[in-house]
Design an enzyme around this catalytic site. Structure first.
Site, PDB file in Angstrom:
ATOM      1  N   ARG A 235       0.850  -1.184   0.000  1.00 61.74           N
ATOM      2  CA  ARG A 235       0.000   0.000   0.000  1.00 61.74           C
ATOM      3  C   ARG A 235       0.890   1.239   0.000  1.00 61.74           C
ATOM      4  O   ARG A 235       1.901   1.302   0.696  1.00 61.74           O
ATOM      5  CB  ARG A 235      -0.939   0.026   1.214  1.00 61.74           C
ATOM      6  CG  ARG A 235      -2.100  -0.963   1.136  1.00 61.74           C
ATOM      7  CD  ARG A 235      -3.082  -0.599   0.038  1.00 61.74           C
ATOM      8  NE  ARG A 235      -4.243  -1.474   0.000  1.00 61.74           N
ATOM      9  CZ  ARG A 235      -4.345  -2.558  -0.761  1.00 61.74           C
ATOM     10  NH1 ARG A 235      -3.318  -2.901  -1.534  1.00 61.74           N
ATOM     11  NH2 ARG A 235      -5.449  -3.280  -0.754  1.00 61.74           N
ATOM     12  N   GLU A 264      -2.571   7.362  -5.268  1.00 64.05           N
ATOM     13  CA  GLU A 264      -2.770   6.688  -6.553  1.00 64.05           C
ATOM     14  C   GLU A 264      -4.214   6.735  -7.048  1.00 64.05           C
ATOM     15  O   GLU A 264      -4.481   6.526  -8.230  1.00 64.05           O
ATOM     16  CB  GLU A 264      -2.337   5.227  -6.462  1.00 64.05           C
ATOM     17  CG  GLU A 264      -3.221   4.352  -5.595  1.00 64.05           C
ATOM     18  CD  GLU A 264      -2.773   2.897  -5.572  1.00 64.05           C
ATOM     19  OE1 GLU A 264      -3.595   2.030  -5.874  1.00 64.05           O
ATOM     20  OE2 GLU A 264      -1.592   2.642  -5.263  1.00 64.05           O
ATOM     21  N   HIS A 296      -0.104  -0.497  -9.812  1.00 62.44           N
ATOM     22  CA  HIS A 296      -0.843  -1.437  -8.968  1.00 62.44           C
ATOM     23  C   HIS A 296      -1.223  -2.700  -9.741  1.00 62.44           C
ATOM     24  O   HIS A 296      -2.364  -3.160  -9.692  1.00 62.44           O
ATOM     25  CB  HIS A 296      -2.107  -0.771  -8.405  1.00 62.44           C
ATOM     26  CG  HIS A 296      -2.521  -1.328  -7.073  1.00 62.44           C
ATOM     27  ND1 HIS A 296      -2.900  -0.536  -6.017  1.00 62.44           N
ATOM     28  CD2 HIS A 296      -2.613  -2.602  -6.619  1.00 62.44           C
ATOM     29  CE1 HIS A 296      -3.226  -1.297  -4.981  1.00 62.44           C
ATOM     30  NE2 HIS A 296      -3.048  -2.561  -5.334  1.00 62.44           N
TER      31      HIS A 296
END
Length: 347
Positions: A235, A264, A296
């Site tokens: 994360r 993000e 991601h």
């Protein structure tokens, strides 16, 4: 037939979920928009909600879900730091996918390490232009270097196995160390300070909580080896990005591989190639030659996507059939007896 609203969906979500439906148990509506206070009214008429990492399930959204008699939110991911668990407790059951594929994420973390070290992305671009020079592509042997792994859950354990395959010495930190596992795998648990000072490569595999927010900050960076490589596939909030930029500018950090980013939500999973990036920190990170950012995609394998769909649908089946909710999150209710262990559900 129960109706479920899916938020923040892409074509691949539709493809993998529809492949596992028989058409009789759930009616699914796929929304491209993210779940937030502005879009939460879309849940009207549905029985359940499926959300993803950049959806916002705060107290106001929970209120709307309660108003519309929706008692379940299934996160099609492992993390749930974007959910207000205090507001959800005793109102909306929050389920997740705890282990879609630890191999997918750990293998992507290793790909970041190898790419940054051997600069294969730069070599690819050079040779495409008939430039076969090796200057600037020098790497280092991973063998006998020290890797520090923060978090030894499912993904962290796979990562340790992969790193050992490269002949690396492994150190790890976890607030709940498994010494039996460490003994079998031949690595040592150490405190964070020792981990930082001895690691050539640091890979993060822990959840984002109040305790781990900005775990990698200015103080932590100061304790690290000069030229350290930092890898984050967990994360974005685990790293204080401003401190990371300063570490890169000063040369303290030799390499950074990031599959996640603090802010993000405004960028990842979208094609913004024709737009200006207004986030000054992200724009700055993209200028460093020793920084590799992926959007991601650590989870993005066929196996993981199939497992996410299967587990998410099983979570909905368990909820609507009144069964135990194996994958319900822990709301940290601090009750002396865990109701989930005795009754199968937290409330």
């Amino acid at each position: 037939m129960k109706k479920i609203a899916f938020f923040d969906t892409k074509p691949y979500d539709r493809r993998y979920f529809e492949a596992q439906l028989d058409g009789r148990e759930f009616e699914i509506s796929f929304f491209e928009t993210r779940l937030s206070r502005k879009t939460a009214d879309l849940v009207k008429g549905f029985d359940g909600v499926c959300a993803f990492v950049n959806d916002t399930i705060d107290d106001k959204v929970i209120e709307i879900l309660k108003r519309e008699n929706i008692g379940v939110v299934a996160m099609r991911c492992a993390g749930y730091n974007n959910v207000d668990l205090k507001a959800a407790y005793k109102s909306v059951h929050v389920l997740r996918v705890p282990a879609y594929s630890p191999y997918a994420v750990a293998e992507h973390a290793m790909a970041l390490i190898l790419t940054l070290n051997r600069r294969t992305h730069k070599s690819y671009l050079r040779t495409r232009e008939s430039n076969f020079a090796l200057a600037g592509l020098e790497g280092f042997d991973l063998n006998r270097k020290t890797a520090g792994v923060i978090g030894t859950g499912k993904i962290g354990r796979v990562m340790i196995s992969i790193l050992k395959g490269f002949g690396m010495n492994i150190l790890a930190y976890d607030p709940y160390p498994d010494q039996d596992f460490a003994g079998r795998e031949g690595f040592s648990y150490v405190d964070p300070g020792t981990l930082y000072s001895r690691s050539d490569i640091l890979s993060l595999h822990c959840p984002l909580t109040r305790e781990t927010h900005h775990l990698i900050n200015e103080e932590a960076l100061e304790a690290m080896k000069p030229g350290v490589m930092i890898i984050n596939t967990s994360r974005g909030g685990l790293i204080d990005t401003k401190a990371l930029v300063e570490g890169l500018k000063g040369g303290k950090i030799g390499y950074a591989g990031l599959d996640v980013y603090e802010e993000e939500g405004d960028y990842f999973f979208e094609d913004l190639s024709g737009e200006i990036i207004s986030d000054d920190i992200l724009a700055r990170l993209l200028t460093f030659p020793n920084v590799l950012i992926t959007a991601h995609q650590g989870f993005f394998t066929r196996e993981a996507l199939a497992n996410i769909a299967e587990t998410s649908l099983e979570n909905f089946r368990a909820y609507f059939n009144g069964g135990p909710l194996e994958n319900e999150v822990c709301y940290r209710c601090d009750r002396p007896e865990c109701r989930k262990e005795t009754a199968g559900r937290c409330f």
